[in-house]
Scaffold this motif. Structure first.
Motif, short mmCIF file in Angstrom:
data_model
loop_
_atom_site.label_atom_id
_atom_site.label_comp_id
_atom_site.label_asym_id
_atom_site.label_seq_id
_atom_site.Cartn_x
_atom_site.Cartn_y
_atom_site.Cartn_z
N TYR A 99 -56.37 -43.70 -63.61
CA TYR A 99 -55.60 -43.95 -62.38
C TYR A 99 -55.55 -42.68 -61.52
O TYR A 99 -55.88 -42.70 -60.34
N GLN B 221 -48.56 -51.86 -62.10
CA GLN B 221 -48.64 -51.04 -60.88
C GLN B 221 -50.08 -50.96 -60.35
O GLN B 221 -50.31 -51.09 -59.15
N GLN C 257 -51.21 -54.33 -58.84
CA GLN C 257 -50.55 -54.57 -57.55
C GLN C 257 -51.17 -53.67 -56.48
O GLN C 257 -51.37 -54.08 -55.34
N HIS C 258 -51.48 -52.45 -56.88
CA HIS C 258 -52.07 -51.51 -55.94
C HIS C 258 -53.46 -52.00 -55.50
O HIS C 258 -53.81 -51.99 -54.31
N ASN D 215 -37.77 -49.93 -62.12
CA ASN D 215 -38.88 -49.33 -62.88
C ASN D 215 -38.97 -47.81 -62.78
O ASN D 215 -39.69 -47.18 -63.55
N SER D 216 -38.27 -47.23 -61.78
CA SER D 216 -38.50 -45.81 -61.48
C SER D 216 -38.22 -44.86 -62.64
O SER D 216 -39.04 -44.00 -62.94
N ASN E 32 -47.06 -41.55 -50.71
CA ASN E 32 -46.81 -42.18 -52.01
C ASN E 32 -47.89 -41.83 -53.03
O ASN E 32 -47.63 -41.69 -54.23
N GLN E 33 -49.14 -41.69 -52.54
CA GLN E 33 -50.26 -41.64 -53.48
C GLN E 33 -50.72 -40.23 -53.86
O GLN E 33 -51.34 -40.07 -54.91
N GLU F 77 -56.52 -55.53 -40.48
CA GLU F 77 -57.45 -54.78 -39.62
C GLU F 77 -58.76 -55.53 -39.43
O GLU F 77 -59.37 -55.43 -38.35
N MET G 121 -40.32 -49.54 -45.80
CA MET G 121 -40.09 -50.43 -46.96
C MET G 121 -41.21 -50.31 -48.00
O MET G 121 -41.03 -50.67 -49.16
N VAL H 125 -48.97 -46.82 -41.84
CA VAL H 125 -49.22 -47.44 -43.16
C VAL H 125 -50.05 -46.51 -44.04
O VAL H 125 -49.70 -46.24 -45.19
N1 FAQ Z 1 -44.20 -54.37 -51.69
O1 FAQ Z 1 -38.75 -50.64 -59.45
P1 FAQ Z 1 -39.57 -50.52 -58.22
C1 FAQ Z 1 -52.11 -48.98 -48.94
C2 FAQ Z 1 -41.70 -54.26 -56.14
S1 FAQ Z 1 -51.88 -49.38 -50.55
C3 FAQ Z 1 -44.19 -55.27 -52.69
O2 FAQ Z 1 -39.26 -49.40 -57.30
P2 FAQ Z 1 -42.15 -49.35 -58.88
C4 FAQ Z 1 -53.50 -48.54 -48.54
C5 FAQ Z 1 -42.20 -53.57 -57.39
O3 FAQ Z 1 -43.55 -53.87 -57.62
C6 FAQ Z 1 -50.16 -49.90 -50.62
N2 FAQ Z 1 -43.51 -55.10 -53.83
O4 FAQ Z 1 -41.13 -50.55 -58.62
C7 FAQ Z 1 -53.89 -49.25 -47.30
C8 FAQ Z 1 -41.27 -54.11 -58.42
O5 FAQ Z 1 -41.66 -55.43 -58.77
P3 FAQ Z 1 -42.12 -55.85 -60.26
C9 FAQ Z 1 -49.80 -50.16 -52.00
C10 FAQ Z 1 -42.82 -53.95 -53.95
O6 FAQ Z 1 -43.42 -49.94 -59.31
C11 FAQ Z 1 -53.49 -48.82 -46.06
C12 FAQ Z 1 -39.96 -54.26 -57.65
O7 FAQ Z 1 -40.30 -54.31 -56.27
N3 FAQ Z 1 -49.50 -48.93 -52.68
O8 FAQ Z 1 -51.22 -49.07 -48.24
C13 FAQ Z 1 -42.81 -52.97 -52.98
O9 FAQ Z 1 -41.55 -48.31 -59.75
C14 FAQ Z 1 -53.87 -49.51 -44.91
C15 FAQ Z 1 -38.99 -53.14 -57.92
O10 FAQ Z 1 -39.48 -51.88 -57.39
C16 FAQ Z 1 -49.24 -48.91 -53.99
O11 FAQ Z 1 -49.26 -49.93 -54.65
C17 FAQ Z 1 -43.52 -53.20 -51.80
N4 FAQ Z 1 -43.56 -52.32 -50.78
O12 FAQ Z 1 -42.32 -48.69 -57.43
C18 FAQ Z 1 -54.70 -50.38 -47.40
C19 FAQ Z 1 -48.95 -47.55 -54.58
N5 FAQ Z 1 -42.02 -51.95 -53.39
O13 FAQ Z 1 -43.52 -55.34 -60.45
C20 FAQ Z 1 -55.07 -51.08 -46.23
C21 FAQ Z 1 -48.71 -47.60 -56.06
C22 FAQ Z 1 -41.56 -52.30 -54.61
O14 FAQ Z 1 -41.17 -55.18 -61.21
C23 FAQ Z 1 -54.65 -50.63 -44.97
N6 FAQ Z 1 -47.45 -48.19 -56.40
N7 FAQ Z 1 -42.03 -53.50 -54.93
O15 FAQ Z 1 -42.05 -57.34 -60.27
C24 FAQ Z 1 -46.29 -47.51 -56.45
O16 FAQ Z 1 -46.23 -46.33 -56.17
C25 FAQ Z 1 -45.06 -48.24 -56.93
O17 FAQ Z 1 -45.48 -49.41 -57.60
C26 FAQ Z 1 -44.08 -48.62 -55.77
C27 FAQ Z 1 -42.91 -49.41 -56.38
C28 FAQ Z 1 -43.51 -47.34 -55.15
C29 FAQ Z 1 -44.75 -49.47 -54.71
#
Ligand code: FAQ
Length: 327
Positions: free
Chosen positions: A153, A43, A46-47, A213-214, A141-142, A58, A202, A134
Motif C-alpha cells: 500500500y 481501506q 474503498q480507495h 476506525n481511526s 490525506n495520502q 471528469e 468531508m 479534491v
Molecule cells: N467517503 O472511522 P473512519 C481521490 C467511511 S481518492 C465515504 O474515519 P477510516 C483521488 C469509512 O470508510 C479518495 N466513506 O474510517 C481522485 C468508514 O466506513 P466503514 C479516496 C467515508 O477508514 C481525485 C466510516 O466512514 N481516498 O480522491 C468517507 O479510518 C480526483 C467511518 O470513518 C481514500 O480512500 C468518505 N469521504 O478513515 C480520484 C484514502 N470518510 O469502512 C479522482 C484512503 C469516511 O467502517 C479524481 N482512505 N468514510 O464502513 C483513508 O484515508 C481512510 O479510509 C478515510 C476514512 C480517511 C477515508
C-alpha cells in the motif's frame, strides 16, 4: 493452559508488533492479525473503488474540454486515475481478496467509495475545482499513507501522490485562467469552488470523536494523522492558494485561531455526508449505473483475455517441445 498454537500465535503477534514498533514494513509473506488484514482490505478496496468511480465526474468533460490542450491534459488525468485504481486493487489482492470479488461488491452497491464522487460536474470550472480541492484533499490525506505500515500500500501511494500533485496543479491552473478571464468566467470559477469546498472537507471522514476506525488504524501505523488533523492541514494549504486565485472560501466563520493553534470554521453538515454515504447523494445511483454498464459492456474483453491466456497456456508446452526437438 498454554497450547503450542497459542505460543506460536503469541510469537507471531510479538514479531508483528516489533515490526510495527520499529517502523518496518509488513509484507504479504508476513504473519499479520486478521483484523489488520481486514482493515487494510476495507481501506484499500474503498480507495481503489474511489479512483475508478472518480473517473466519471471528469470523464463527463473530456468531449467538451475548451481546447485540444485541455482535452489532452484531462484525458491523461483520468487515465492516471484508472492506473491508481489498478495499483490499489493489486495491493488489495496481496491480502487475499480477489479482484472479481471487489468489483462485485462495488457494482452490487455493497462497497463504499469516497463521498466526493457523488456530486455533479455541470461546468468546465468543476474540472478546476476538482483538481484544486479534491486532488488537493487527496494529497493531504495520502502523503502520510506513503508511510503506511503495509508495504504494497505504502509503495503504491508514492507514485499515486506524485501524479496527484500534477493533478492538483492542473486544477489550480484551470481556475487561475478562469479567474483572469471575463466576469462570467470568474463567476463560474467561484461557483464551482462554492459547491466543492464543503464536500472536499468531508473527504477526510467523520470528526475524530465519531471515527470508529481511526484509533486502531493509527496504532497499526496505517493512518498517521487523524481525520481532523488532516482536515486542518488541508485548510492551511488552501487559504493562501485561494488568495492567489482571488476566490473566496465559502465559510464566513473561517479564521486562524492563534490561541487554539487551529483554524476556526463553521460546523460541517454531517447529515449531508451520511446521506451521501447511505446512497442518497445527488449522483450515487448514476455513478453506480455507469459503473455497472461499463462492467457489463467490458465482458467481451474479459472473455477474450481469458481465452487468449488459455490458448497461450496450451501452446506453451508445444513451443517448448519444438525447441527441444530442434536442439
Ligand atoms: N467517503 O472511522 P473512519 C481521490 C467511511 S481518492 C465515504 O474515519 P477510516 C483521488 C469509512 O470508510 C479518495 N466513506 O474510517 C481522485 C468508514 O466506513 P466503514 C479516496 C467515508 O477508514 C481525485 C466510516 O466512514 N481516498 O480522491 C468517507 O479510518 C480526483 C467511518 O470513518 C481514500 O480512500 C468518505 N469521504 O478513515 C480520484 C484514502 N470518510 O469502512 C479522482 C484512503 C469516511 O467502517 C479524481 N482512505 N468514510 O464502513 C483513508 O484515508 C481512510 O479510509 C478515510 C476514512 C480517511 C477515508
Amino acid at each position: 493452559m498454554t497450547t503450542d498454537t497459542d505460543a506460536g500465535n503469541a510469537a507471531e503477534q510479538d514479531a508483528f508488533d516489533a515490526l510495527i514498533a520499529a517502523e518496518q514494513r509488513i509484507e504479504p509473506r508476513d504473519w499479520m492479525p486478521d483484523a489488520y488484514r481486514r482493515t487494510l482490505i476495507r481501506q484499500i478496496s474503498q480507495h481503489a473503488h474511489s479512483e475508478i468511480i472518480g473517473m466519471q465526474p471528469e470523464g463527463n468533460w473530456i468531449t467538451r474540454a475548451p481546447s485540444l490542450k485541455r482535452k489532452a491534459i484531462l484525458m491523461a488525468k483520468v487515465q492516471d486515475e484508472a492506473g491508481h485504481g489498478l495499483y490499489l486493487y493489486s495491493a488489495a489482492q496481496t491480502l487475499g481478496i480477489g479482484r472479481d470479488e471487489m468489483t462485485e461488491q462495488l457494482i452490487a452497491g455493497r462497497a463504499k467509495y469516497s463521498s466526493i464522487f457523488n456530486y455533479p460536474t455541470p461546468t468546465w470550472a468543476d474540472m478546476g475545482a476538482i483538481g484544486w480541492l479534491v486532488d488537493g484533499a487527496a494529497i493531504c490525506n495520502q502523503v502520510p499513507l506513503c508511510r503506511a505500515s503495509y508495504g504494497p500500500y505504502g509503495r503504491a501511494m508514492v507514485r499515486i501522490c506524485k501524479e496527484e500533485s500534477f493533478h492538483q496543479r492542473q486544477g489550480f491552473e484551470i481556475l487561475l485562467a478562469l479567474m483572469q478571464g471575463s466576469p462570467a468566467q470568474r463567476e463560474m470559477a467561484q461557483d464551482a469552488v462554492d459547491r466543492w469546498y464543503w464536500p472536499s472537507l468531508m473527504m477526510f471522514g467523520p470528526p475524530d470523536d465519531r471515527s470508529p476506525n481511526s484509533a486502531q488504524s493509527m496504532a497499526w501505523k496505517i493512518k498517521r494523522f487523524s481525520n481532523d488533523e488532516l482536515r486542518q492541514r488541508f485548510i492551511g494549504m488552501l487559504v493562501p492558494q485561494a488568495e492567489v486565485l482571488g476566490v473566496s472560501l465559502p465559510d464566513p466563520e473561517l479564521r486562524w485561531d492563534a490561541g487554539a493553534g487551529r483554524w476556526h470554521m463553521s460546523e460541517i453538515d454531517w447529515t449531508e455526508f451520511h446521506e451521501v454515504l447511505a446512497g442518497r447523494g445527488p449522483m450515487n445511483s448514476e455513478r453506480l449505473r455507469a459503473r455497472r454498464e461499463a462492467h457489463e459492456g467490458g465482458a467481451w474483453v474479459r472473455e477474450a483475455a481469458a481465452e487468449y491466456a488459455r490458448k497461450r497456456a496450451l501452446r506453451r508446452p508445444a513451443v517448448a517441445e519444438a525447441f527441444e526437438g530442434a536442439a
